[in-house]
Motif scaffolding. Structure first.
Motif, mmCIF file in Angstrom:
data_model
loop_
_atom_site.group_PDB
_atom_site.id
_atom_site.type_symbol
_atom_site.label_atom_id
_atom_site.label_comp_id
_atom_site.label_asym_id
_atom_site.label_seq_id
_atom_site.Cartn_x
_atom_site.Cartn_y
_atom_site.Cartn_z
ATOM 1 N N ALA A 64 -27.072 68.625 98.333
ATOM 2 C CA ALA A 64 -27.454 68.593 96.914
ATOM 3 C C ALA A 64 -28.189 67.294 96.616
ATOM 4 N N SER A 65 -29.141 66.968 97.466
ATOM 5 C CA SER A 65 -29.804 65.658 97.393
ATOM 6 C C SER A 65 -30.608 65.462 96.121
ATOM 7 N N ASP A 66 -31.043 66.551 95.477
ATOM 8 C CA ASP A 66 -31.849 66.402 94.262
ATOM 9 C C ASP A 66 -31.001 66.128 93.016
ATOM 10 N N ALA A 95 -25.199 70.015 92.425
ATOM 11 C CA ALA A 95 -23.740 70.057 92.337
ATOM 12 C C ALA A 95 -23.243 69.187 91.192
ATOM 13 N N VAL A 96 -22.201 69.678 90.539
ATOM 14 C CA VAL A 96 -21.484 68.909 89.523
ATOM 15 C C VAL A 96 -20.027 68.832 89.972
ATOM 16 N N ILE A 97 -19.538 67.625 90.144
ATOM 17 C CA ILE A 97 -18.162 67.396 90.590
ATOM 18 C C ILE A 97 -17.303 67.120 89.364
ATOM 19 N N LEU A 98 -16.204 67.851 89.242
ATOM 20 C CA LEU A 98 -15.364 67.796 88.050
ATOM 21 C C LEU A 98 -13.939 67.392 88.440
ATOM 22 N N PRO A 99 -13.563 66.121 88.316
ATOM 23 C CA PRO A 99 -12.181 65.728 88.589
ATOM 24 C C PRO A 99 -11.203 66.549 87.747
ATOM 25 N N ALA A 100 -10.044 66.832 88.315
ATOM 26 C CA ALA A 100 -9.092 67.727 87.659
ATOM 27 C C ALA A 100 -8.662 67.206 86.301
#
Length: 600
Positions: free
Chosen positions: A124-126, A156-161
């Protein structure tokens, strides 16, 4: 409203209708939000996160929309990677929503803690960002979708719990806040007039014009047809562009490359001018000799321009818009000798394919299986193929025409996407039949369990037909033949031999339909039975591993290498070389005799 509620709301505002996903406690907040949102967008449950990613890729390929997948932290995020790389390498817009451990635990070697920023740095480099406060939304969702669509790539979107559970508060009109808005907007870049003039000069000067198209030409079908007529050109297709132009046009030579056709090989060997449209086809050896042809490339992505061949003119632009500007500058070729030669080669090729499909095999010739499907394909069928020898027969024996769509893992060439692609296609087009051609290796790897996914959802499709044809030869056949032809090595049974699995019986046990076919006389009736079925259907075709997926340009030296490997290591299956030569000799029979060359 929690952050997780807002994430789903923003997806709905972007008209996202499906999220292909698998549960895990790293996305518990999102799962609860789905419950509160009446399952909108619809959560599509696969059997494995990798399958969720493949389904998102298939959905994006066949719908033209962004595919969205979701997975938990740690192992779930890792499992997505193969499908996400498939999307990245095939230039397909996919957004991954990935869970992460609580912010307070990060850096503490906590359970399922993986450095997702580094893990996703390449795929997801962009765009790959982590939400740490609610005010980062909606910007993260908007940019992930917009970037994926604009660059035809993975984001990608990373969503901590713990962030998922926070109360949502929007960005304000304040310092270091980043408000956002919906929508991408339509745009179609075009080359400068001077570049178009240079390209026209090259194409007008040529006498034997060859065109190679890829998936980037899909929206320019009418323009490619006009160009081929004006230039008297033959048109070959990279595998990802197989459905970009109908195969029943007389000058379309079919697929190119290792899985390609002989007329495509001859087109490139004999042309004096090459035009590549919307393709990053990687195999230079299948293109003209480097000093043989003057060449022009059209591609919308400036990062993909100038690759593979010493192009004289590189046109950066949308294929349709560029061709519309180029066509008035082209002069109609008065001589049709080149076109007539190309069309004769195409006619001869389909005669060869018919003869190859008719070669006896034990128990069934896989070429006959796929060749028999060709005439039975519904006009609106969506066809997928898995990697392996099944892809050869998809590439060579199926003539996609009209509204038919087809795809496979073109660049990553990974095993396993055939069935999940077809499931993704069914959610993109629930009113159209989907057909997956897979080998028994891919079916055992993951395809059989994804039939459980089909069993879960098929009642929601207005046309319930999803047909999976398993070419069951108990061999990892493509690799077996590559070892023989390329290195002269015999088959290594420990790595290549597969157990025989009752695929049709398993399908019936999970509420689907199926049939095992062990004789050629039952092949066509099995296809008709599956096409008339009222639910997903598995056909277990017992095929002969001795039918070689020989490239159309294969030399006798390569065939002899395979023969030597069989003679020294496959004595119990010595009939294979006889089968291979029987298939190859079809190209030399009356009506198909080649002109000279090292095969003479």
């Amino acid at each position: 409203m929690k952050v997780s509620d807002y994430v789903l709301q923003r997806l709905r505002e972007w008209d996202v209708e499906h999220v292909f996903a698998y549960a895990g406690d790293g996305i518990n907040g999102l799962l609860a939000a789905w419950g509160r949102a009446d399952n909108r967008p619809k959560f599509i449950q696969a059997r494995h996160e990798e399958m969720s990613a493949f389904q998102a890729v298939g959905y994006a390929k066949f719908s033209g929309k962004v595919g969205v997948c979701a997975a938990t932290s740690g192992p779930g995020a890792i499992h997505l990677l193969n499908g996400l790389y498939d999307a990245k390498l095939d230039h397909v817009p996919v957004v991954a929503l990935v869970g992460q451990t609580d912010r307070s635990a990060m850096g503490g070697s906590y359970q399922q803690e993986v450095d997702l920023q580094n893990l996703y740095k390449d795929v997801a480099s962009d765009f790959c960002e982590t939400a740490t406060v609610p005010e980062q939304l909606p910007n993260l969702i908007d940019r992930a979708i917009r970037t994926a669509c604009a660059k035809r790539t993975v984001t990608a979107v990373i969503l901590p719990a713990d962030v998922q559970e926070l109360d949502y508060s929007p960005p304000t009109h304040a310092f270091k806040m980043v408000p956002s808005s919906l929508g991408l907007g339509q745009y179609a870049p075009v080359p400068a007039d001077a570049d178009l003039e240079r390209a026209a000069e090259v194409l007008n000067a040529g006498e034997k014009v060859a065109v190679l198209i890829g998936q980037g030409a899909r929206g320019a079908r009418a323009e490619v047809e006009r160009l081929a007529d004006v230039l008297g050109a033959g048109v070959a297709k990279a595998l990802l562009g197989k459905d970009a132009l109908p195969d029943d046009l007389p000058y379309v030579t079919g697929s190119i490359g290792l899985l390609g056709t002989r007329p495509s090989w001859e087109l490139m060997q004999e042309c004096d001018t090459l035009l590549v449209i919307g393709s990053s086809f990687p195999y230079t050896q299948f293109l003209p000799e480097l000093d043989q042809a003057r060449a022009v490339q059209i591609d919308i992505d400036p990062h993909m321009i100038g690759l593979r061949y010493p192009f004289e003119v590189n046109l950066v632009g949308d294929a349709r818009e560029t061709l519309q500007r180029l066509l008035p500058r082209l002069h109609r070729k008065e001589s049709r000798a080149w076109r007539e030669k190309v069309e004769k080669d195409v006619v001869r090729w389909w005669e060869v394919m018919e003869r190859r499909a008719a070669v006896d095999a034990d128990p069934i010739n896989p070429e006959y299986v796929v060749h028999s499907l060709d005439a039975l394909l519904p006009d609106d069928a969506v066809i997928t193929a898995d990697s392996g020898s099944a892809a050869n027969w998809y590439a060579r024996h199926l003539r996609l025409r009209g509204r038919m769509r087809g795809s496979l893992s073109g660049t990553l060439a990974t095993m396993g996407p055939g069935v999940p692609y077809a499931i993704g296609a069914k959610f993109a087009h629930p009113d159209r039949p989907a057909i997956a051609l897979v080998g028994d290796g891919a079916m055992q790897m993951n395809g059989m369990m994804e039939m459980v996914t089909a069993a879960k959802y098929w009642r929601e499709w207005s046309d319930p037909r999803l047909i999976v044809a398993v070419l069951n030869n108990r061999d990892l056949n493509q690799v077996t033949w590559e070892m023989r032809a390329m290195t002269g090595a015999p088959q290594f049974e420990e790595s290549q031999h597969l157990p025989d699995v009752p695929y049709a019986d398993i399908a019936e046990r999970i509420g689907l339909e199926g049939v095992r076919v062990e004789k050629p006389k039952h092949v066509e009736s099995a296809w008709k039975q599956a096409l008339a079925a009222g639910r997903p259907f598995v056909i277990d075709f017992r095929t002969d591993p001795a039918v070689p997926p020989i490239p159309p340009h294969a030399s006798l030296d390569q065939i002899q290498a395979a023969a030597s490997a069989i003679a020294h290591g496959d004595s119990d299956r010595g009939a294979m070389i006889k089968q291979g030569l029987k298939a190859k000799v079809q190209e030399f029979l009356p009506g198909g005799r080649r002109r000279g060359g090292d095969h003479s």
